[in-house]
Design a protein around this motif. Structure first.
Motif, PDB file in Angstrom:
ATOM      1  N   GLN A   8       0.232   6.789   9.881  1.00 52.00           N
ATOM      2  CA  GLN A   8       0.081   6.057  11.136  1.00 52.00           C
ATOM      3  C   GLN A   8      -0.210   6.983  12.318  1.00 52.00           C
ATOM      4  O   GLN A   8      -0.852   6.572  13.279  1.00 52.00           O
ATOM      5  CB  GLN A   8       1.337   5.243  11.435  1.00 52.00           C
ATOM      6  CG  GLN A   8       1.526   4.075  10.502  1.00 52.00           C
ATOM      7  CD  GLN A   8       2.856   3.386  10.716  1.00 52.00           C
ATOM      8  OE1 GLN A   8       3.708   3.867  11.463  1.00 52.00           O
ATOM      9  NE2 GLN A   8       3.058   2.268  10.042  1.00 52.00           N
ATOM     10  N   HIS A   9       0.264   8.203  12.260  1.00 53.35           N
ATOM     11  CA  HIS A   9       0.092   9.147  13.364  1.00 53.35           C
ATOM     12  C   HIS A   9      -0.865  10.272  12.994  1.00 53.35           C
ATOM     13  O   HIS A   9      -0.580  11.444  13.231  1.00 53.35           O
ATOM     14  CB  HIS A   9       1.457   9.699  13.792  1.00 53.35           C
ATOM     15  CG  HIS A   9       2.414   8.643  14.240  1.00 53.35           C
ATOM     16  ND1 HIS A   9       2.299   7.992  15.443  1.00 53.35           N
ATOM     17  CD2 HIS A   9       3.484   8.093  13.628  1.00 53.35           C
ATOM     18  CE1 HIS A   9       3.261   7.102  15.572  1.00 53.35           C
ATOM     19  NE2 HIS A   9       4.002   7.137  14.472  1.00 53.35           N
ATOM     20  N   ARG A  10      -1.976   9.890  12.420  1.00 57.07           N
ATOM     21  CA  ARG A  10      -2.991  10.880  12.028  1.00 57.07           C
ATOM     22  C   ARG A  10      -3.479  11.714  13.208  1.00 57.07           C
ATOM     23  O   ARG A  10      -3.804  12.878  13.055  1.00 57.07           O
ATOM     24  CB  ARG A  10      -4.197  10.186  11.391  1.00 57.07           C
ATOM     25  CG  ARG A  10      -3.964   9.657  10.014  1.00 57.07           C
ATOM     26  CD  ARG A  10      -5.265   9.049   9.479  1.00 57.07           C
ATOM     27  NE  ARG A  10      -5.032   8.319   8.263  1.00 57.07           N
ATOM     28  CZ  ARG A  10      -5.030   8.877   7.053  1.00 57.07           C
ATOM     29  NH1 ARG A  10      -5.252  10.153   6.930  1.00 57.07           N
ATOM     30  NH2 ARG A  10      -4.795   8.141   5.998  1.00 57.07           N
ATOM     31  N   ASP A  11      -3.545  11.091  14.396  1.00 60.23           N
ATOM     32  CA  ASP A  11      -4.038  11.806  15.576  1.00 60.23           C
ATOM     33  C   ASP A  11      -3.126  12.966  15.961  1.00 60.23           C
ATOM     34  O   ASP A  11      -3.595  13.999  16.434  1.00 60.23           O
ATOM     35  CB  ASP A  11      -4.156  10.846  16.768  1.00 60.23           C
ATOM     36  CG  ASP A  11      -5.153   9.731  16.499  1.00 60.23           C
ATOM     37  OD1 ASP A  11      -6.022   9.909  15.602  1.00 60.23           O
ATOM     38  OD2 ASP A  11      -5.049   8.680  17.156  1.00 60.23           O
ATOM     39  N   TYR A  12      -1.841  12.801  15.773  1.00 61.01           N
ATOM     40  CA  TYR A  12      -0.887  13.832  16.151  1.00 61.01           C
ATOM     41  C   TYR A  12      -0.663  14.877  15.053  1.00 61.01           C
ATOM     42  O   TYR A  12      -0.313  16.020  15.343  1.00 61.01           O
ATOM     43  CB  TYR A  12       0.462  13.205  16.516  1.00 61.01           C
ATOM     44  CG  TYR A  12       0.379  12.288  17.701  1.00 61.01           C
ATOM     45  CD1 TYR A  12       0.183  12.787  18.979  1.00 61.01           C
ATOM     46  CD2 TYR A  12       0.483  10.918  17.538  1.00 61.01           C
ATOM     47  CE1 TYR A  12       0.086  11.948  20.066  1.00 61.01           C
ATOM     48  CE2 TYR A  12       0.400  10.060  18.623  1.00 61.01           C
ATOM     49  CZ  TYR A  12       0.197  10.579  19.891  1.00 61.01           C
ATOM     50  OH  TYR A  12       0.104   9.737  20.957  1.00 61.01           O
ATOM     51  N   PHE A  13      -0.844  14.464  13.802  1.00 63.06           N
ATOM     52  CA  PHE A  13      -0.616  15.372  12.663  1.00 63.06           C
ATOM     53  C   PHE A  13      -1.851  15.386  11.761  1.00 63.06           C
ATOM     54  O   PHE A  13      -1.784  14.944  10.607  1.00 63.06           O
ATOM     55  CB  PHE A  13       0.606  14.934  11.862  1.00 63.06           C
ATOM     56  CG  PHE A  13       1.848  14.796  12.671  1.00 63.06           C
ATOM     57  CD1 PHE A  13       2.575  15.909  13.053  1.00 63.06           C
ATOM     58  CD2 PHE A  13       2.295  13.543  13.059  1.00 63.06           C
ATOM     59  CE1 PHE A  13       3.726  15.772  13.801  1.00 63.06           C
ATOM     60  CE2 PHE A  13       3.445  13.392  13.807  1.00 63.06           C
ATOM     61  CZ  PHE A  13       4.163  14.514  14.193  1.00 63.06           C
ATOM     62  N   PRO A  14      -2.991  15.900  12.243  1.00 60.10           N
ATOM     63  CA  PRO A  14      -4.213  15.824  11.424  1.00 60.10           C
ATOM     64  C   PRO A  14      -4.157  16.659  10.152  1.00 60.10           C
ATOM     65  O   PRO A  14      -4.675  16.251   9.118  1.00 60.10           O
ATOM     66  CB  PRO A  14      -5.310  16.318  12.370  1.00 60.10           C
ATOM     67  CG  PRO A  14      -4.601  17.116  13.402  1.00 60.10           C
ATOM     68  CD  PRO A  14      -3.229  16.539  13.523  1.00 60.10           C
ATOM     69  N   ARG A  15      -3.505  17.802  10.215  1.00 62.23           N
ATOM     70  CA  ARG A  15      -3.456  18.665   9.024  1.00 62.23           C
ATOM     71  C   ARG A  15      -2.571  18.071   7.936  1.00 62.23           C
ATOM     72  O   ARG A  15      -2.920  18.085   6.759  1.00 62.23           O
ATOM     73  CB  ARG A  15      -2.967  20.059   9.403  1.00 62.23           C
ATOM     74  CG  ARG A  15      -3.942  20.781  10.332  1.00 62.23           C
ATOM     75  CD  ARG A  15      -3.401  22.089  10.753  1.00 62.23           C
ATOM     76  NE  ARG A  15      -3.772  23.093   9.771  1.00 62.23           N
ATOM     77  CZ  ARG A  15      -3.293  24.314   9.766  1.00 62.23           C
ATOM     78  NH1 ARG A  15      -2.424  24.686  10.675  1.00 62.23           N
ATOM     79  NH2 ARG A  15      -3.686  25.178   8.851  1.00 62.23           N
ATOM     80  N   LEU A  16      -1.415  17.567   8.333  1.00 64.13           N
ATOM     81  CA  LEU A  16      -0.510  16.990   7.338  1.00 64.13           C
ATOM     82  C   LEU A  16      -1.051  15.691   6.759  1.00 64.13           C
ATOM     83  O   LEU A  16      -0.931  15.440   5.559  1.00 64.13           O
ATOM     84  CB  LEU A  16       0.866  16.732   7.951  1.00 64.13           C
ATOM     85  CG  LEU A  16       1.781  17.937   8.058  1.00 64.13           C
ATOM     86  CD1 LEU A  16       3.056  17.561   8.783  1.00 64.13           C
ATOM     87  CD2 LEU A  16       2.100  18.505   6.704  1.00 64.13           C
ATOM     88  N   SER A  17      -1.639  14.859   7.603  1.00 58.11           N
ATOM     89  CA  SER A  17      -2.114  13.564   7.113  1.00 58.11           C
ATOM     90  C   SER A  17      -3.356  13.697   6.245  1.00 58.11           C
ATOM     91  O   SER A  17      -3.622  12.844   5.408  1.00 58.11           O
ATOM     92  CB  SER A  17      -2.385  12.616   8.276  1.00 58.11           C
ATOM     93  OG  SER A  17      -3.398  13.147   9.103  1.00 58.11           O
ATOM     94  N   SER A  18      -4.126  14.766   6.422  1.00 64.62           N
ATOM     95  CA  SER A  18      -5.326  14.938   5.599  1.00 64.62           C
ATOM     96  C   SER A  18      -5.080  15.846   4.398  1.00 64.62           C
ATOM     97  O   SER A  18      -5.935  15.964   3.529  1.00 64.62           O
ATOM     98  CB  SER A  18      -6.469  15.504   6.449  1.00 64.62           C
ATOM     99  OG  SER A  18      -6.118  16.801   6.910  1.00 64.62           O
TER     100      SER A  18
END
Length: 106
Positions: free
Chosen positions: A55-65
């Motif tokens: 849900q918070h891809r914008d704040y955690f781009p490295r972890l979410s990808s």
């Protein structure tokens, strides 16, 4: 009781023991239920963690990808499988040896 040492307050609490005598032993069924609930709790925790990073891809781009979210999903599935196995485990019957009595007819 409180001690004050160099501006640091240390509180020692005493928790009274229950009025009953001695600790109670948990039954095997109760322990299996507790372990099952623990595994379900862990699965829900990994699910919430994965959802949070998705849900918070914008704040955690490295972890979410990265593979992190996939690993969270794998751990969730593993804990759910363990909970299901623990829940479906039959309780172990303990066999008691009995001396066979021979009946005599007179």
């Amino acid at each position: 009781m409180k001690e004050v040492t160099k501006g640091l307050a240390i509180s020692t609490s005493v928790i009274p023991a229950p009025a009953r005598g001695g600790p109670q032993r948990l039954s095997r069924e109760h322990l299996l239920e507790l372990v099952t609930r623990l595994f379900i709790f862990k699965a829900e925790r990994w699910k919430r963690r994965a959802l949070f990073y998705e849900q918070h891809r914008d704040y955690f781009p490295r972890l979410s990808s990265s593979r992190f979210v996939d690993r969270c999903r794998q751990l969730e599935a593993a804990y759910r499988a363990l909970a299901q196995v623990m829940f479906l485990l039959p309780t172990q019957d303990q066999l008691v040896s009995v001396r066979a009595l021979a009946s005599r007819r007179i």
